[in-house]
Every structure is written in C-alpha cells, then in structure tokens.
Design an enzyme around this catalytic site. Structure first.
Site, PDB file in Angstrom:
ATOM      1  N   GLY A  29      35.638 -38.696  22.003  1.00 21.54           N
ATOM      2  CA  GLY A  29      34.730 -37.613  22.399  1.00 21.54           C
ATOM      3  C   GLY A  29      33.402 -38.176  22.868  1.00 21.54           C
ATOM      4  N   ARG A  67      40.972 -40.089  25.361  1.00 24.19           N
ATOM      5  CA  ARG A  67      41.668 -40.479  24.130  1.00 24.19           C
ATOM      6  C   ARG A  67      43.028 -40.989  24.600  1.00 24.19           C
ATOM      7  NH1 ARG A  67      38.386 -37.968  20.177  1.00 24.19           N
ATOM      8  NH2 ARG A  67      37.576 -35.927  20.734  1.00 24.19           N
ATOM      9  N   ASP A 117      35.528 -43.397  15.251  1.00 32.18           N
ATOM     10  CA  ASP A 117      36.381 -44.257  14.412  1.00 32.18           C
ATOM     11  C   ASP A 117      37.664 -44.713  15.119  1.00 32.18           C
ATOM     12  OD1 ASP A 117      37.414 -41.713  14.287  1.00 32.18           O
ATOM     13  OD2 ASP A 117      37.621 -41.659  12.103  1.00 32.18           O
ATOM     14  N   THR A 163      29.277 -41.040  18.456  1.00 32.45           N
ATOM     15  CA  THR A 163      29.946 -39.774  18.114  1.00 32.45           C
ATOM     16  C   THR A 163      28.917 -38.795  17.574  1.00 32.45           C
ATOM     17  OG1 THR A 163      31.449 -38.682  16.551  1.00 32.45           O
ATOM     18  CG2 THR A 163      30.632 -40.824  15.883  1.00 32.45           C
ATOM     19  N   ILE A 164      29.084 -37.529  17.922  1.00 33.69           N
ATOM     20  CA  ILE A 164      28.142 -36.533  17.373  1.00 33.69           C
ATOM     21  C   ILE A 164      28.392 -36.293  15.891  1.00 33.69           C
ATOM     22  CG2 ILE A 164      27.828 -35.348  19.579  1.00 33.69           C
ATOM     23  CD1 ILE A 164      29.620 -33.054  18.401  1.00 33.69           C
ATOM     24  N   ASP A 165      29.544 -36.735  15.364  1.00 29.57           N
ATOM     25  CA  ASP A 165      29.947 -36.352  13.997  1.00 29.57           C
ATOM     26  C   ASP A 165      29.192 -37.087  12.888  1.00 29.57           C
ATOM     27  OD1 ASP A 165      31.816 -34.743  15.236  1.00 29.57           O
ATOM     28  OD2 ASP A 165      33.434 -36.217  15.069  1.00 29.57           O
ATOM     29  N   ASP A 213      30.070 -39.663  11.327  1.00 25.39           N
ATOM     30  CA  ASP A 213      31.007 -39.966  10.236  1.00 25.39           C
ATOM     31  C   ASP A 213      31.387 -41.450  10.173  1.00 25.39           C
ATOM     32  OD1 ASP A 213      32.377 -39.933  12.615  1.00 25.39           O
ATOM     33  OD2 ASP A 213      34.084 -38.775  11.878  1.00 25.39           O
ATOM     34  N   MET A 225      30.562 -28.212  15.040  1.00 22.81           N
ATOM     35  CA  MET A 225      31.526 -29.324  15.095  1.00 22.81           C
ATOM     36  C   MET A 225      31.267 -30.333  13.979  1.00 22.81           C
ATOM     37  SD  MET A 225      32.285 -30.387  19.011  1.00 22.81           S
ATOM     38  CE  MET A 225      33.538 -29.538  19.963  1.00 22.81           C
ATOM     39  N   ARG A 267      34.289 -32.468  13.125  1.00 19.24           N
ATOM     40  CA  ARG A 267      35.665 -32.815  12.720  1.00 19.24           C
ATOM     41  C   ARG A 267      35.811 -32.605  11.223  1.00 19.24           C
ATOM     42  NH1 ARG A 267      38.578 -38.079  14.229  1.00 19.24           N
ATOM     43  NH2 ARG A 267      36.441 -38.796  14.127  1.00 19.24           N
ATOM     44  N   LEU A 311      29.403 -27.189  23.565  1.00 16.77           N
ATOM     45  CA  LEU A 311      28.016 -27.292  24.045  1.00 16.77           C
ATOM     46  C   LEU A 311      27.248 -28.286  23.177  1.00 16.77           C
ATOM     47  CD1 LEU A 311      25.532 -25.643  22.391  1.00 16.77           C
ATOM     48  CD2 LEU A 311      26.812 -23.678  23.204  1.00 16.77           C
ATOM     49  N   GLN A 312      27.739 -28.501  21.935  1.00 18.58           N
ATOM     50  CA  GLN A 312      27.089 -29.468  21.038  1.00 18.58           C
ATOM     51  C   GLN A 312      27.259 -30.906  21.527  1.00 18.58           C
ATOM     52  OE1 GLN A 312      27.991 -27.981  16.663  1.00 18.58           O
ATOM     53  NE2 GLN A 312      29.516 -27.253  18.092  1.00 18.58           N
TER      54      GLN A 312
HETATM   55  O1  F6P Z   1      34.469 -36.264  17.449  1.00 17.35           O
HETATM   56  C1  F6P Z   1      33.679 -35.446  18.242  1.00 17.35           C
HETATM   57  C2  F6P Z   1      34.250 -34.050  18.325  1.00 17.35           C
HETATM   58  O2  F6P Z   1      33.404 -33.271  19.141  1.00 17.35           O
HETATM   59  C3  F6P Z   1      34.479 -33.368  16.983  1.00 17.35           C
HETATM   60  O3  F6P Z   1      33.312 -32.839  16.429  1.00 17.35           O
HETATM   61  C4  F6P Z   1      35.496 -32.334  17.375  1.00 17.35           C
HETATM   62  O4  F6P Z   1      36.301 -31.968  16.268  1.00 17.35           O
HETATM   63  C5  F6P Z   1      36.336 -33.048  18.405  1.00 17.35           C
HETATM   64  O5  F6P Z   1      35.537 -34.108  18.918  1.00 17.35           O
HETATM   65  C6  F6P Z   1      36.805 -32.192  19.544  1.00 17.35           C
HETATM   66  O6  F6P Z   1      37.592 -32.966  20.382  1.00 17.35           O
HETATM   67  P1  F6P Z   1      38.055 -32.526  21.844  1.00 17.35           P
HETATM   68  O7  F6P Z   1      36.862 -32.593  22.744  1.00 17.35           O
HETATM   69  O8  F6P Z   1      39.101 -33.493  22.226  1.00 17.35           O
HETATM   70  O9  F6P Z   1      38.538 -31.107  21.725  1.00 17.35           O
END
Ligand code: F6P
Length: 323
Positions: free
Chosen positions: A11, A72, A103, A126-128, A130, A170, A172, A254-255
C-alpha cells in the site's frame, strides 16, 4: 556497491516519494548509479527497471503516492518469480536494494537476501505504523492528520443534528491511526484490535455522555477490530439505543493520499539517506528507523514480527478525555 535499485511496494503511503528522492540524491552524492524499479516486486519480475537521473526526482518530495508506483506481487512469493527478479537485477548490474514498504514488502527483501544475497535496507513505508524498530512509519503522521481533518468535518454535521457517528479508519490489524485520530478529534470512544471493548461497555459510556449533555458523539473504529466493522458495531448499538440517530462513515483510501506532512517529509528524508549510507557501511537485511529521534537499524525479521505495542499512556489519556 555501485548500483542501487529503489522500489516501493504494498500500500502506498504519503512520504514515499520523499524517501525515494532522499535515497536517490544520497546515492548521487556518493557517486552511485541509482535505478528505479517500477511497480514494486512486480516490476522487478517484469524488468520494469530504469536508470534514474536528477530530473526523475525533481518536485516529487511534496507529492503523495509514489512515482515509482506500487503493487502487491503474488508472483514474488514464488521461487520462480524471485529467480526472474534476480536475473533482471543482474542484467542491469544492480547490486543492492532500497525497499520502501510495509511488513510484506520488507519480508520480501529479507527472503531475497537469504536466497540470492542481494543486500537490502528496508524503509518503513506504511500508514499503519505497525512496524517495530521505528517510532513512526513514513505516512502515518500524514494519514492521522488526514483522518482528523475529515473527522472535524463530520463533527460539524454531527453537532448540528445531535447525531452519533461511527467512523471507521484504516490500520489493517493495528489501532495506531485510530488512537491518534481519536484523541486528536475528541472521540467518545476508540475501538482498536489490540483491546476488546464489549458493546455493553460502549453503550454505557454513550449513555453517561448523554447524561452529561454531550449532544454529538463520535466513535472511532479501527478497521481490523474483532468486534466487527463500524457498520456492524453501529447496528448492535442501535439495538440498545434506538432513540439515537446513528450514521456510519468509512474514511477508506483517502487516508492514503495527500501531500506528506512536515514530519513525514523529515522522517522520509532522513531515512532515505540512512538507507544508502547503511548499504555502504555493510548493514544488510535491516530496516532503518528513528527511535527517540535517533537512527536505528533493526534486522528486518525483528521489524516485521508484529509486536509493536499500542501506548498504554495514550489509551489512558483517551479514556480520561472521553469520560
Ligand atoms: O497497509 C495499508 C493499508 O491502507 C491498510 O490500512 C489497509 O487495510 C490496506 O492497506 C488496504 O489495502 P488495499 O489498498 O489493497 O485495499
């Protein structure tokens, strides 16, 4: 090391462009050749690789997304895919990698190093938030700011109509965006995957806030929570509080967009330089991060293990401020 390939994978996150630019500029500073590997590992497999010059990185620092594009890649998970990728890297003479991603992307770099000995430094993109080995990942601060800005707008309409909003953010399976955005937007409650909040507890809290004459309420729900999606939780709460006017908003992608904040620009710039310098110093199979504003290289296997804890103090503060 003479030729470094840079890629973004998984992402996208605001600040990835700033990280690419910093790595490439650092490479030029040290007299290295720098290559852009487009669309992450997918582009490595399909040989979508181009030598970069300074024009490629002009006016990218301030832009959201990633100009190298991201993907991905399922094929990179296979031995055959990785073999193709290796052959393509060798055909360009690329002898090291800077991998910017979450990750899964960093795990890919680790596997590749183990199988083919291609040195790699990962950057937490990553925005997460994590990943262990860094206080903040590139993109997290911007995503929190974006979420807060959106929730402020929801607050305006929630107050005008005395409504209860469930806002899904978001992250994950991590609650970092939820906690940050929840505290920053005066949420009534923050539901995160790391903690179980029974619906009854939430209902009691909302009731007590009604008694305290709080007319609008915003509940932040992290997307990966075990209690269900924002919509599912809203439906359950509605059964207990039928007189509430309830609405649900999913902030969604949008995040992930927008210009990076100054924090993310600085973080990405420092880590981009650290990636190249790390490779030059023989630091392989590691992720560069900042802990207490100090540069730290953490083995990728440790960074991706998924043991980054939410801050208890943040949870305590959130609880005090929403009571
Ligand atoms: O890992 C970043 C993230 O935006 C998560 O917060 C979210 O669950 C996931 O990617 C969404 O993935 P995709 O853009 O493939 O739907």
């Amino acid at each position: 090391i003479k030729k470094i390939g840079v890629l973004t994978s998984g992402g996208d996150a605001p600040g990835m462009n700033a990280a690419i630019r910093a790595a490439v500029r650092a490479g030029f500073y040290y007299g290295l050749e720098m290559y852009g590997i487009y669309r992450g590992y997918e582009g490595m497999i399909q040989n979508d690789i181009k030598k970069l010059d300074s024009k490629n990185i002009t006016h990218v620092l301030e832009r959201g997304g990633t100009f190298l594009k991201s993907a991905r890649s399922d094929e990179f998970r296979t031995k055959e895919g990785r073999k193709k990728a290796y052959d393509n890297l060798k055909s360009h003479g690329i002898d090291a990698l800077v991998v910017i991603g979450g990750d899964g992307s960093l795990t890919g770099a680790h596997l590749f190093y183990q199988e083919y000995g291609i040195p790699a430094v990962g950057l937490p993109g990553t925005i997460d938030n994590d990943l262990s080995g860094t206080d903040s990942t590139i993109g997290f601060d911007t995503a929190c700011n974006t979420a807060i800005e959106a929730i402020d707008k929801i607050r305006d309409t929630a107050t005008s109509h005395d409504r209860l909003f469930f806002v899904e953010v978001m992250g994950r399976d991590a609650g970092f965006i939820a906690i940050n955005a929840g505290i920053g937007s005066a949420a009534a409650s923050i539901l995160i995957p790391e903690r179980k909040t029974p619906v009854e507890t939430l209902v009691e809290k909302l009731k007590s806030r009604t008694k305290a004459r709080k007319t609008s309420n915003i509940v932040i729900v992290a997307e990966g929570g075990k209690s269900g999606s924002a919509q599912e939780i809203a439906d359950k709460v509605k059964k207990h509080l039928p007189y509430y006017d309830i609405k649900v908003t999913i902030l969604g992608h949008l995040q992930r967009g927008g210009a990076p904040t100054s924090f993310d620009r600085l973080l990405a710039s420092k880590l981009g330089v650290a990636a190249v310098e790390g490779l030059m110093q023989g630091k392989y199979d590691v992720m560069a991060g900042l802990i207490n504003n100090k540069l730290v290289y953490t083995p990728i296997v440790k960074a991706v293990v998924g043991d980054k804890e939410v801050d208890e103090e943040d949870l305590r503060v959130a609880n005090i401020l929403s009571t």
